[in-house]
Design a protein around this motif. Sequence first.
Motif, PDB file in Angstrom:
ATOM      1  N   GLY A 547       7.485   6.974   9.801  1.00  0.00           N
ATOM      2  CA  GLY A 547       8.539   6.047  10.192  1.00  0.00           C
ATOM      3  C   GLY A 547       8.046   4.640  10.410  1.00  0.00           C
ATOM      4  O   GLY A 547       8.744   3.818  10.989  1.00  0.00           O
ATOM      5  N   GLN A 548       6.819   4.356   9.955  1.00  0.00           N
ATOM      6  CA  GLN A 548       6.269   3.019  10.124  1.00  0.00           C
ATOM      7  C   GLN A 548       6.465   2.199   8.856  1.00  0.00           C
ATOM      8  O   GLN A 548       6.716   2.740   7.779  1.00  0.00           O
ATOM      9  N   ILE A 549       6.297   0.901   9.026  1.00  0.00           N
ATOM     10  CA  ILE A 549       6.349   0.041   7.853  1.00  0.00           C
ATOM     11  C   ILE A 549       5.104   0.283   7.006  1.00  0.00           C
ATOM     12  O   ILE A 549       3.977   0.250   7.518  1.00  0.00           O
ATOM     13  N   ALA A 550       5.326   0.585   5.723  1.00  0.00           N
ATOM     14  CA  ALA A 550       4.214   0.906   4.830  1.00  0.00           C
ATOM     15  C   ALA A 550       3.752  -0.353   4.117  1.00  0.00           C
ATOM     16  O   ALA A 550       4.211  -1.447   4.424  1.00  0.00           O
ATOM     17  N   VAL A 551       2.854  -0.176   3.161  1.00  0.00           N
ATOM     18  CA  VAL A 551       2.259  -1.322   2.467  1.00  0.00           C
ATOM     19  C   VAL A 551       2.602  -1.238   0.981  1.00  0.00           C
ATOM     20  O   VAL A 551       2.626  -0.163   0.405  1.00  0.00           O
ATOM     21  N   HIS A 552       2.900  -2.387   0.413  1.00  0.00           N
ATOM     22  CA  HIS A 552       3.119  -2.424  -1.027  1.00  0.00           C
ATOM     23  C   HIS A 552       1.918  -3.068  -1.684  1.00  0.00           C
ATOM     24  O   HIS A 552       1.533  -4.184  -1.338  1.00  0.00           O
ATOM     25  N   ASP A 553       1.279  -2.337  -2.589  1.00  0.00           N
ATOM     26  CA  ASP A 553       0.108  -2.849  -3.303  1.00  0.00           C
ATOM     27  C   ASP A 553       0.585  -3.442  -4.617  1.00  0.00           C
ATOM     28  O   ASP A 553       0.938  -2.729  -5.549  1.00  0.00           O
ATOM     29  N   GLU A 554       0.586  -4.748  -4.661  1.00  0.00           N
ATOM     30  CA  GLU A 554       1.124  -5.435  -5.837  1.00  0.00           C
ATOM     31  C   GLU A 554       0.235  -5.156  -7.062  1.00  0.00           C
ATOM     32  O   GLU A 554       0.739  -5.000  -8.167  1.00  0.00           O
ATOM     33  N   TYR A 555      -1.069  -5.067  -6.834  1.00  0.00           N
ATOM     34  CA  TYR A 555      -2.027  -4.923  -7.944  1.00  0.00           C
ATOM     35  C   TYR A 555      -1.843  -3.592  -8.656  1.00  0.00           C
ATOM     36  O   TYR A 555      -1.740  -3.516  -9.870  1.00  0.00           O
ATOM     37  N   LYS A 556      -1.768  -2.525  -7.851  1.00  0.00           N
ATOM     38  CA  LYS A 556      -1.581  -1.207  -8.453  1.00  0.00           C
ATOM     39  C   LYS A 556      -0.112  -0.862  -8.607  1.00  0.00           C
ATOM     40  O   LYS A 556       0.231   0.187  -9.128  1.00  0.00           O
ATOM     41  N   ASN A 557       0.730  -1.711  -8.082  1.00  0.00           N
ATOM     42  CA  ASN A 557       2.170  -1.511  -8.046  1.00  0.00           C
ATOM     43  C   ASN A 557       2.546  -0.152  -7.480  1.00  0.00           C
ATOM     44  O   ASN A 557       3.179   0.683  -8.119  1.00  0.00           O
ATOM     45  N   ARG A 558       2.094   0.098  -6.283  1.00  0.00           N
ATOM     46  CA  ARG A 558       2.511   1.328  -5.610  1.00  0.00           C
ATOM     47  C   ARG A 558       2.591   1.081  -4.103  1.00  0.00           C
ATOM     48  O   ARG A 558       1.960   0.163  -3.572  1.00  0.00           O
ATOM     49  N   ASP A 559       3.405   1.914  -3.473  1.00  0.00           N
ATOM     50  CA  ASP A 559       3.544   1.807  -2.021  1.00  0.00           C
ATOM     51  C   ASP A 559       2.742   2.915  -1.377  1.00  0.00           C
ATOM     52  O   ASP A 559       2.700   4.034  -1.882  1.00  0.00           O
ATOM     53  N   PHE A 560       2.123   2.607  -0.274  1.00  0.00           N
ATOM     54  CA  PHE A 560       1.420   3.671   0.439  1.00  0.00           C
ATOM     55  C   PHE A 560       1.427   3.387   1.925  1.00  0.00           C
ATOM     56  O   PHE A 560       1.592   2.246   2.361  1.00  0.00           O
ATOM     57  N   CYS A 561       1.280   4.469   2.692  1.00  0.00           N
ATOM     58  CA  CYS A 561       1.228   4.311   4.134  1.00  0.00           C
ATOM     59  C   CYS A 561      -0.224   4.355   4.558  1.00  0.00           C
ATOM     60  O   CYS A 561      -0.927   5.301   4.247  1.00  0.00           O
ATOM     61  N   PRO A 562      -0.715   3.344   5.248  1.00  0.00           N
ATOM     62  CA  PRO A 562      -2.129   3.344   5.623  1.00  0.00           C
ATOM     63  C   PRO A 562      -2.490   4.423   6.628  1.00  0.00           C
ATOM     64  O   PRO A 562      -3.652   4.732   6.816  1.00  0.00           O
ATOM     65  N   MET A 563      -1.509   4.991   7.282  1.00  0.00           N
ATOM     66  CA  MET A 563      -1.812   5.981   8.328  1.00  0.00           C
ATOM     67  C   MET A 563      -1.696   7.408   7.805  1.00  0.00           C
ATOM     68  O   MET A 563      -2.457   8.282   8.196  1.00  0.00           O
ATOM     69  N   CYS A 564      -0.721   7.651   6.939  1.00  0.00           N
ATOM     70  CA  CYS A 564      -0.527   9.006   6.434  1.00  0.00           C
ATOM     71  C   CYS A 564      -1.048   9.039   5.001  1.00  0.00           C
ATOM     72  O   CYS A 564      -0.853   8.103   4.236  1.00  0.00           O
ATOM     73  N   GLU A 565      -1.701  10.150   4.645  1.00  0.00           N
ATOM     74  CA  GLU A 565      -2.140  10.280   3.267  1.00  0.00           C
ATOM     75  C   GLU A 565      -1.057  10.971   2.474  1.00  0.00           C
ATOM     76  O   GLU A 565      -0.459  11.947   2.929  1.00  0.00           O
ATOM     77  N   ASP A 566      -0.831  10.495   1.298  1.00  0.00           N
ATOM     78  CA  ASP A 566       0.124  11.096   0.373  1.00  0.00           C
ATOM     79  C   ASP A 566       1.495  11.333   0.975  1.00  0.00           C
ATOM     80  O   ASP A 566       2.037  12.433   0.926  1.00  0.00           O
ATOM     81  N   SER A 567       2.036  10.339   1.615  1.00  0.00           N
ATOM     82  CA  SER A 567       3.403  10.482   2.123  1.00  0.00           C
ATOM     83  C   SER A 567       4.339   9.703   1.209  1.00  0.00           C
ATOM     84  O   SER A 567       3.918   8.783   0.502  1.00  0.00           O
ATOM     85  N   THR A 568       5.592  10.088   1.198  1.00  0.00           N
ATOM     86  CA  THR A 568       6.549   9.338   0.388  1.00  0.00           C
ATOM     87  C   THR A 568       6.927   8.051   1.120  1.00  0.00           C
ATOM     88  O   THR A 568       7.123   8.049   2.332  1.00  0.00           O
ATOM     89  N   VAL A 569       7.015   7.000   0.344  1.00  0.00           N
ATOM     90  CA  VAL A 569       7.398   5.709   0.909  1.00  0.00           C
ATOM     91  C   VAL A 569       8.688   5.277   0.231  1.00  0.00           C
ATOM     92  O   VAL A 569       8.796   5.364  -0.995  1.00  0.00           O
ATOM     93  N   SER A 570       9.678   4.880   1.035  1.00  0.00           N
ATOM     94  CA  SER A 570      10.949   4.438   0.463  1.00  0.00           C
ATOM     95  C   SER A 570      11.204   2.994   0.834  1.00  0.00           C
ATOM     96  O   SER A 570      10.827   2.543   1.908  1.00  0.00           O
ATOM     97  N   ASN A 571      11.866   2.311  -0.058  1.00  0.00           N
ATOM     98  CA  ASN A 571      12.240   0.934   0.222  1.00  0.00           C
ATOM     99  C   ASN A 571      13.565   0.916   0.965  1.00  0.00           C
ATOM    100  O   ASN A 571      14.523   1.548   0.543  1.00  0.00           O
ATOM    101  N   VAL A 572      13.578   0.203   2.080  1.00  0.00           N
ATOM    102  CA  VAL A 572      14.796   0.124   2.895  1.00  0.00           C
ATOM    103  C   VAL A 572      15.206  -1.338   3.007  1.00  0.00           C
ATOM    104  O   VAL A 572      14.366  -2.202   3.243  1.00  0.00           O
ATOM    105  N   GLU A 573      16.487  -1.574   2.830  1.00  0.00           N
ATOM    106  CA  GLU A 573      16.998  -2.936   2.964  1.00  0.00           C
ATOM    107  C   GLU A 573      17.445  -3.163   4.399  1.00  0.00           C
ATOM    108  O   GLU A 573      18.179  -2.343   4.959  1.00  0.00           O
ATOM    109  N   MET A 574      16.962  -4.223   5.002  1.00  0.00           N
ATOM    110  CA  MET A 574      17.387  -4.525   6.373  1.00  0.00           C
ATOM    111  C   MET A 574      17.289  -6.034   6.618  1.00  0.00           C
ATOM    112  O   MET A 574      16.759  -6.768   5.799  1.00  0.00           O
ATOM    113  N   ALA A 575      17.814  -6.459   7.762  1.00  0.00           N
ATOM    114  CA  ALA A 575      17.707  -7.864   8.134  1.00  0.00           C
ATOM    115  C   ALA A 575      16.254  -8.161   8.477  1.00  0.00           C
ATOM    116  O   ALA A 575      15.598  -7.347   9.132  1.00  0.00           O
ATOM    117  N   TYR A 576      15.737  -9.315   8.036  1.00  0.00           N
ATOM    118  CA  TYR A 576      14.353  -9.640   8.358  1.00  0.00           C
ATOM    119  C   TYR A 576      14.196  -9.770   9.867  1.00  0.00           C
ATOM    120  O   TYR A 576      13.167  -9.423  10.424  1.00  0.00           O
TER     121      TYR A 576
END
Lengths: 600, 377
Positions: A547-576
Amino acid sequence: MSTEIYLNSKIIGSVDNATDFIDRFKEDRRKGKVSTDINIQYKEKENGIYLYSSKGRVARPLIVVKDGKSLITQKHIEQLEKKEIGFSDLILQGAIEYLDAGEEENALVAFTEDVLTKEHTHLEISPLGITGLVTSLVPFGNYNAPTRLNAGSKNQKQAIGFYASNYPVRIDMDVSMLHYPQIPLVQTLTNPISEYEKHPSGQNVVLAILSFDGYNMEDAIIVNKGTIDRGLARSSYYRLESVSELRYQGGLTDEISIPDKEVRGYRTEEDYRFLEEDGIISPESKVDEGDVIIGRTSPPRFLSSMDELNLGQTQRRESSSVVMHGEGGTVDFVLITENEEGNKLVQVRLRDQKIPEIGDKFTSRHGQKGVIGMIVPSEDMPFTASGITPDILFNPHGIPSRMTVSHLIELVGGKTAALSGRYIDGTTFNSEKEDDLRKELSSLGFRENGTETFYNGRTGEMFNAKIFVGNMYYLKLKHMVSNKMHSRARGPIQLLTRQPTEGRAKEGGLRLGEMEKDTFIAHGASLLLKDRFDADKTIVPICENCGQIAVHDEYKNRDFCPMCEDSTVSNVEMAYAFKLFLDEMKSMGVLPKLELKDKY
Amino acid sequence: MTSELIKKYENLLPKKIIGEAMELIPKGAKKADVEKIMKILVDEYNYALVDPGECVGLIAAESLGEPSTQMTLNTFHLAGVAEMNVTMGLPRIIEILDGRKTISTPMMEIYIKEEFRNEKKVRGIAEQIKERTLKEIISDISINLAEIQLEISLNEKKMKQFNVERTVVLKNIEKAVKTYEVKEKGEVIILKPKSKDEDLNILYLLREKLKNLYVTGIKGLKQVLPVKRDEEYLIITAGTNLKEVLSRDFTDTTRTVSNDSFEIADVLGIEAARQAIINEIYKVIEGQGLNIDIRHVMLVSDTMCTSGQIRGITRFGVVSEKPSVLARASFETPIKHIVNASLINERDELNSVIENVMLNQPVPTGTGLPKLGIKLD
């Protein structure tokens, strides 16, 4: 019973006969044996005599009265007129003395000389003295409610005029100069006293009290286009741009020059086109928003050890002075000097001609302020039987509720002045009589009440009613729409919240506030509300596992969570702002988690 | 015949409208006409109903909030009303909505049963129910410095006027001061401290306290004012004691009211308190010459009373009971709510309006309410 005497609230002694003491004191003061700045007061309740000599008391001059007779005699007046004596001589002679608030309590002051009795101790120099400097400039002020006089003087203070005759060499911020200032036709005693003719702040116009197509509703005024073309209420507006060469630690300084193309934040070449070799704009260039006035570069903000090793030459920053959003004008004056610290200081004055337009604020001297609601071509303006088209049409609804009788009398007086070729005296309490003005107007061949037959400018039909028309002194106020108008569709955002900036200077948005938000909800316009608040929307990658904010790796073009290994990351739209809120919660030791659910 | 026709609509219309229809539609009306009328009634009724998803609460808030901003300007014009000074205007509305336990001007309107309803009797009743304190029936209360004791001499005339027995006064004094010995010496009542080391200071304080000792009348009714309203005599009081007043035989218990909603909730129950809040708010609104639909006020009062006791619209009252952390945090003291929520691992379901505004998601009202469902086979 003895009376105690206090000097500046400290007891200094006592006296048996209080009245005798006070009389003797006053006598001595008038003779000059005691300073004229000392005031004496007898307080009956406390049976004490209070002497004051401290600074900061408000005191005002009054004519001394003895046995019901003013000490200023005809002889004094003659001498004054011949300039043999001055005001200070009258004080020395004891004919005029200054009373403070305390001593005034024991005095009986006559308003005018003809009401003097044996009991009176003083006489007003002029009944005009009860008003202030600006308030006394209101003609026929004694016909008005005091609130209107206040409003009238407040407005006059905001008028554009000829504020200083050395204006070409002055460096003033945010000032205006009226182009063709005039002396009022209806004057007061204060006009000559304050040398008003040397710095007038208005113009005499022909004013008709008349409505016109509803464009002078709610205090608006209608102005004749012809009059504006002939230069009525034209003014120059002066602004200042000021830039100095600051010194920084390490011997680095700003540099006023045309920036190199390598400089960080370099604008386009076109933006620097007005700059001369020294990096300063040349006078009389016409600038618009975004143009550089003074070119300047600054040393880089943070000097890291890396930079010093690298390249040898660090990149300088662009820090030029630019014409702000919505501003513009002509360069009027360039000043190159030094500031208090001895740094080079460049000041550039911009001039902008302001021609009256819809929304500019005007006022008469009676608190009757209003904004231009319409500019009518002079051929469409109503005209009088003699063919005069008024300069300004003033709405009659402005009169009854405010009861500014002086406004009406000035109109009659102004008309008489214009026709007879002399100035009318409208001094408060000492003005020329209204009846005399009416008689004079009538003898000049006009209707004595100031009304005239008017014709519709567009159809030529005669109006059934007689229209009140006359000459009046009008003032242009410093609030002009061109300095205030503002709109925005898209524009700059704040760094922290990514929401639009605030305020005209920053080209800000117009906030849809909390209460406005409520109205959207009340109307059930839920999706519209979301759309309105999308100004700071962001896509944030969220780890579905923690449930934390994950990281988007622009170079490899993939999202990952630095805390959990191999977890699904979803893009959520919200107010900044909400993302920021989550971060703020973390900073206070609270860990928010987002639980994601499939939207469908 | 007609009534049977109308009865068919019982499921579609509320009882009150059915009743009115019964009364107003003539008995011999044609069947087609009756059906036509009833159909129109049903249509009109449905039209008047609030749509699902309508933000009634927010509209009520706006409806009350807008005129109350105007009231802030009007409040001072009403100052200085003769006879009784009553809190009106915005301060009063705030007081009611905040659910203050002690209101600034408690008042009662006591209606009198018909048999007592004439000027003389009402005046008598008013005199009788007014709270009397000791200072009103004494001629002197003094401290005897030599003996270190309080000496009270009663005023027989006043006592007769207020119908007070000497013994009752004595009993009341004895009840109030347990640490003193109460004796009668002729006409004078003497209070002597039981312990020896009482100092004079305490005696002074006691004297001031005793002056306000309740003697007779109804406790709490500090002022009484018999008034004539629409040809009827009633008593307006400053200070309330609903329970006592309602138990008296002269009170018209159906109409007598207090303006203290908490007292009404105690004596008559929460439903009565709900109505009292509506009445009190509406009284202020009407008094200011404003016009707010009573249903907004009813909704507010309902919200305040649903929990079974009166809760003010404050961060300690109804707002504290919101299920959403974010909603509570958005209304005053946010840090307190966030920290407390983190301590118990609270979950926000994001079901309501304000949370969704914060996240910039569609709020679940109006156009945000309907959802599209796809049937997957």
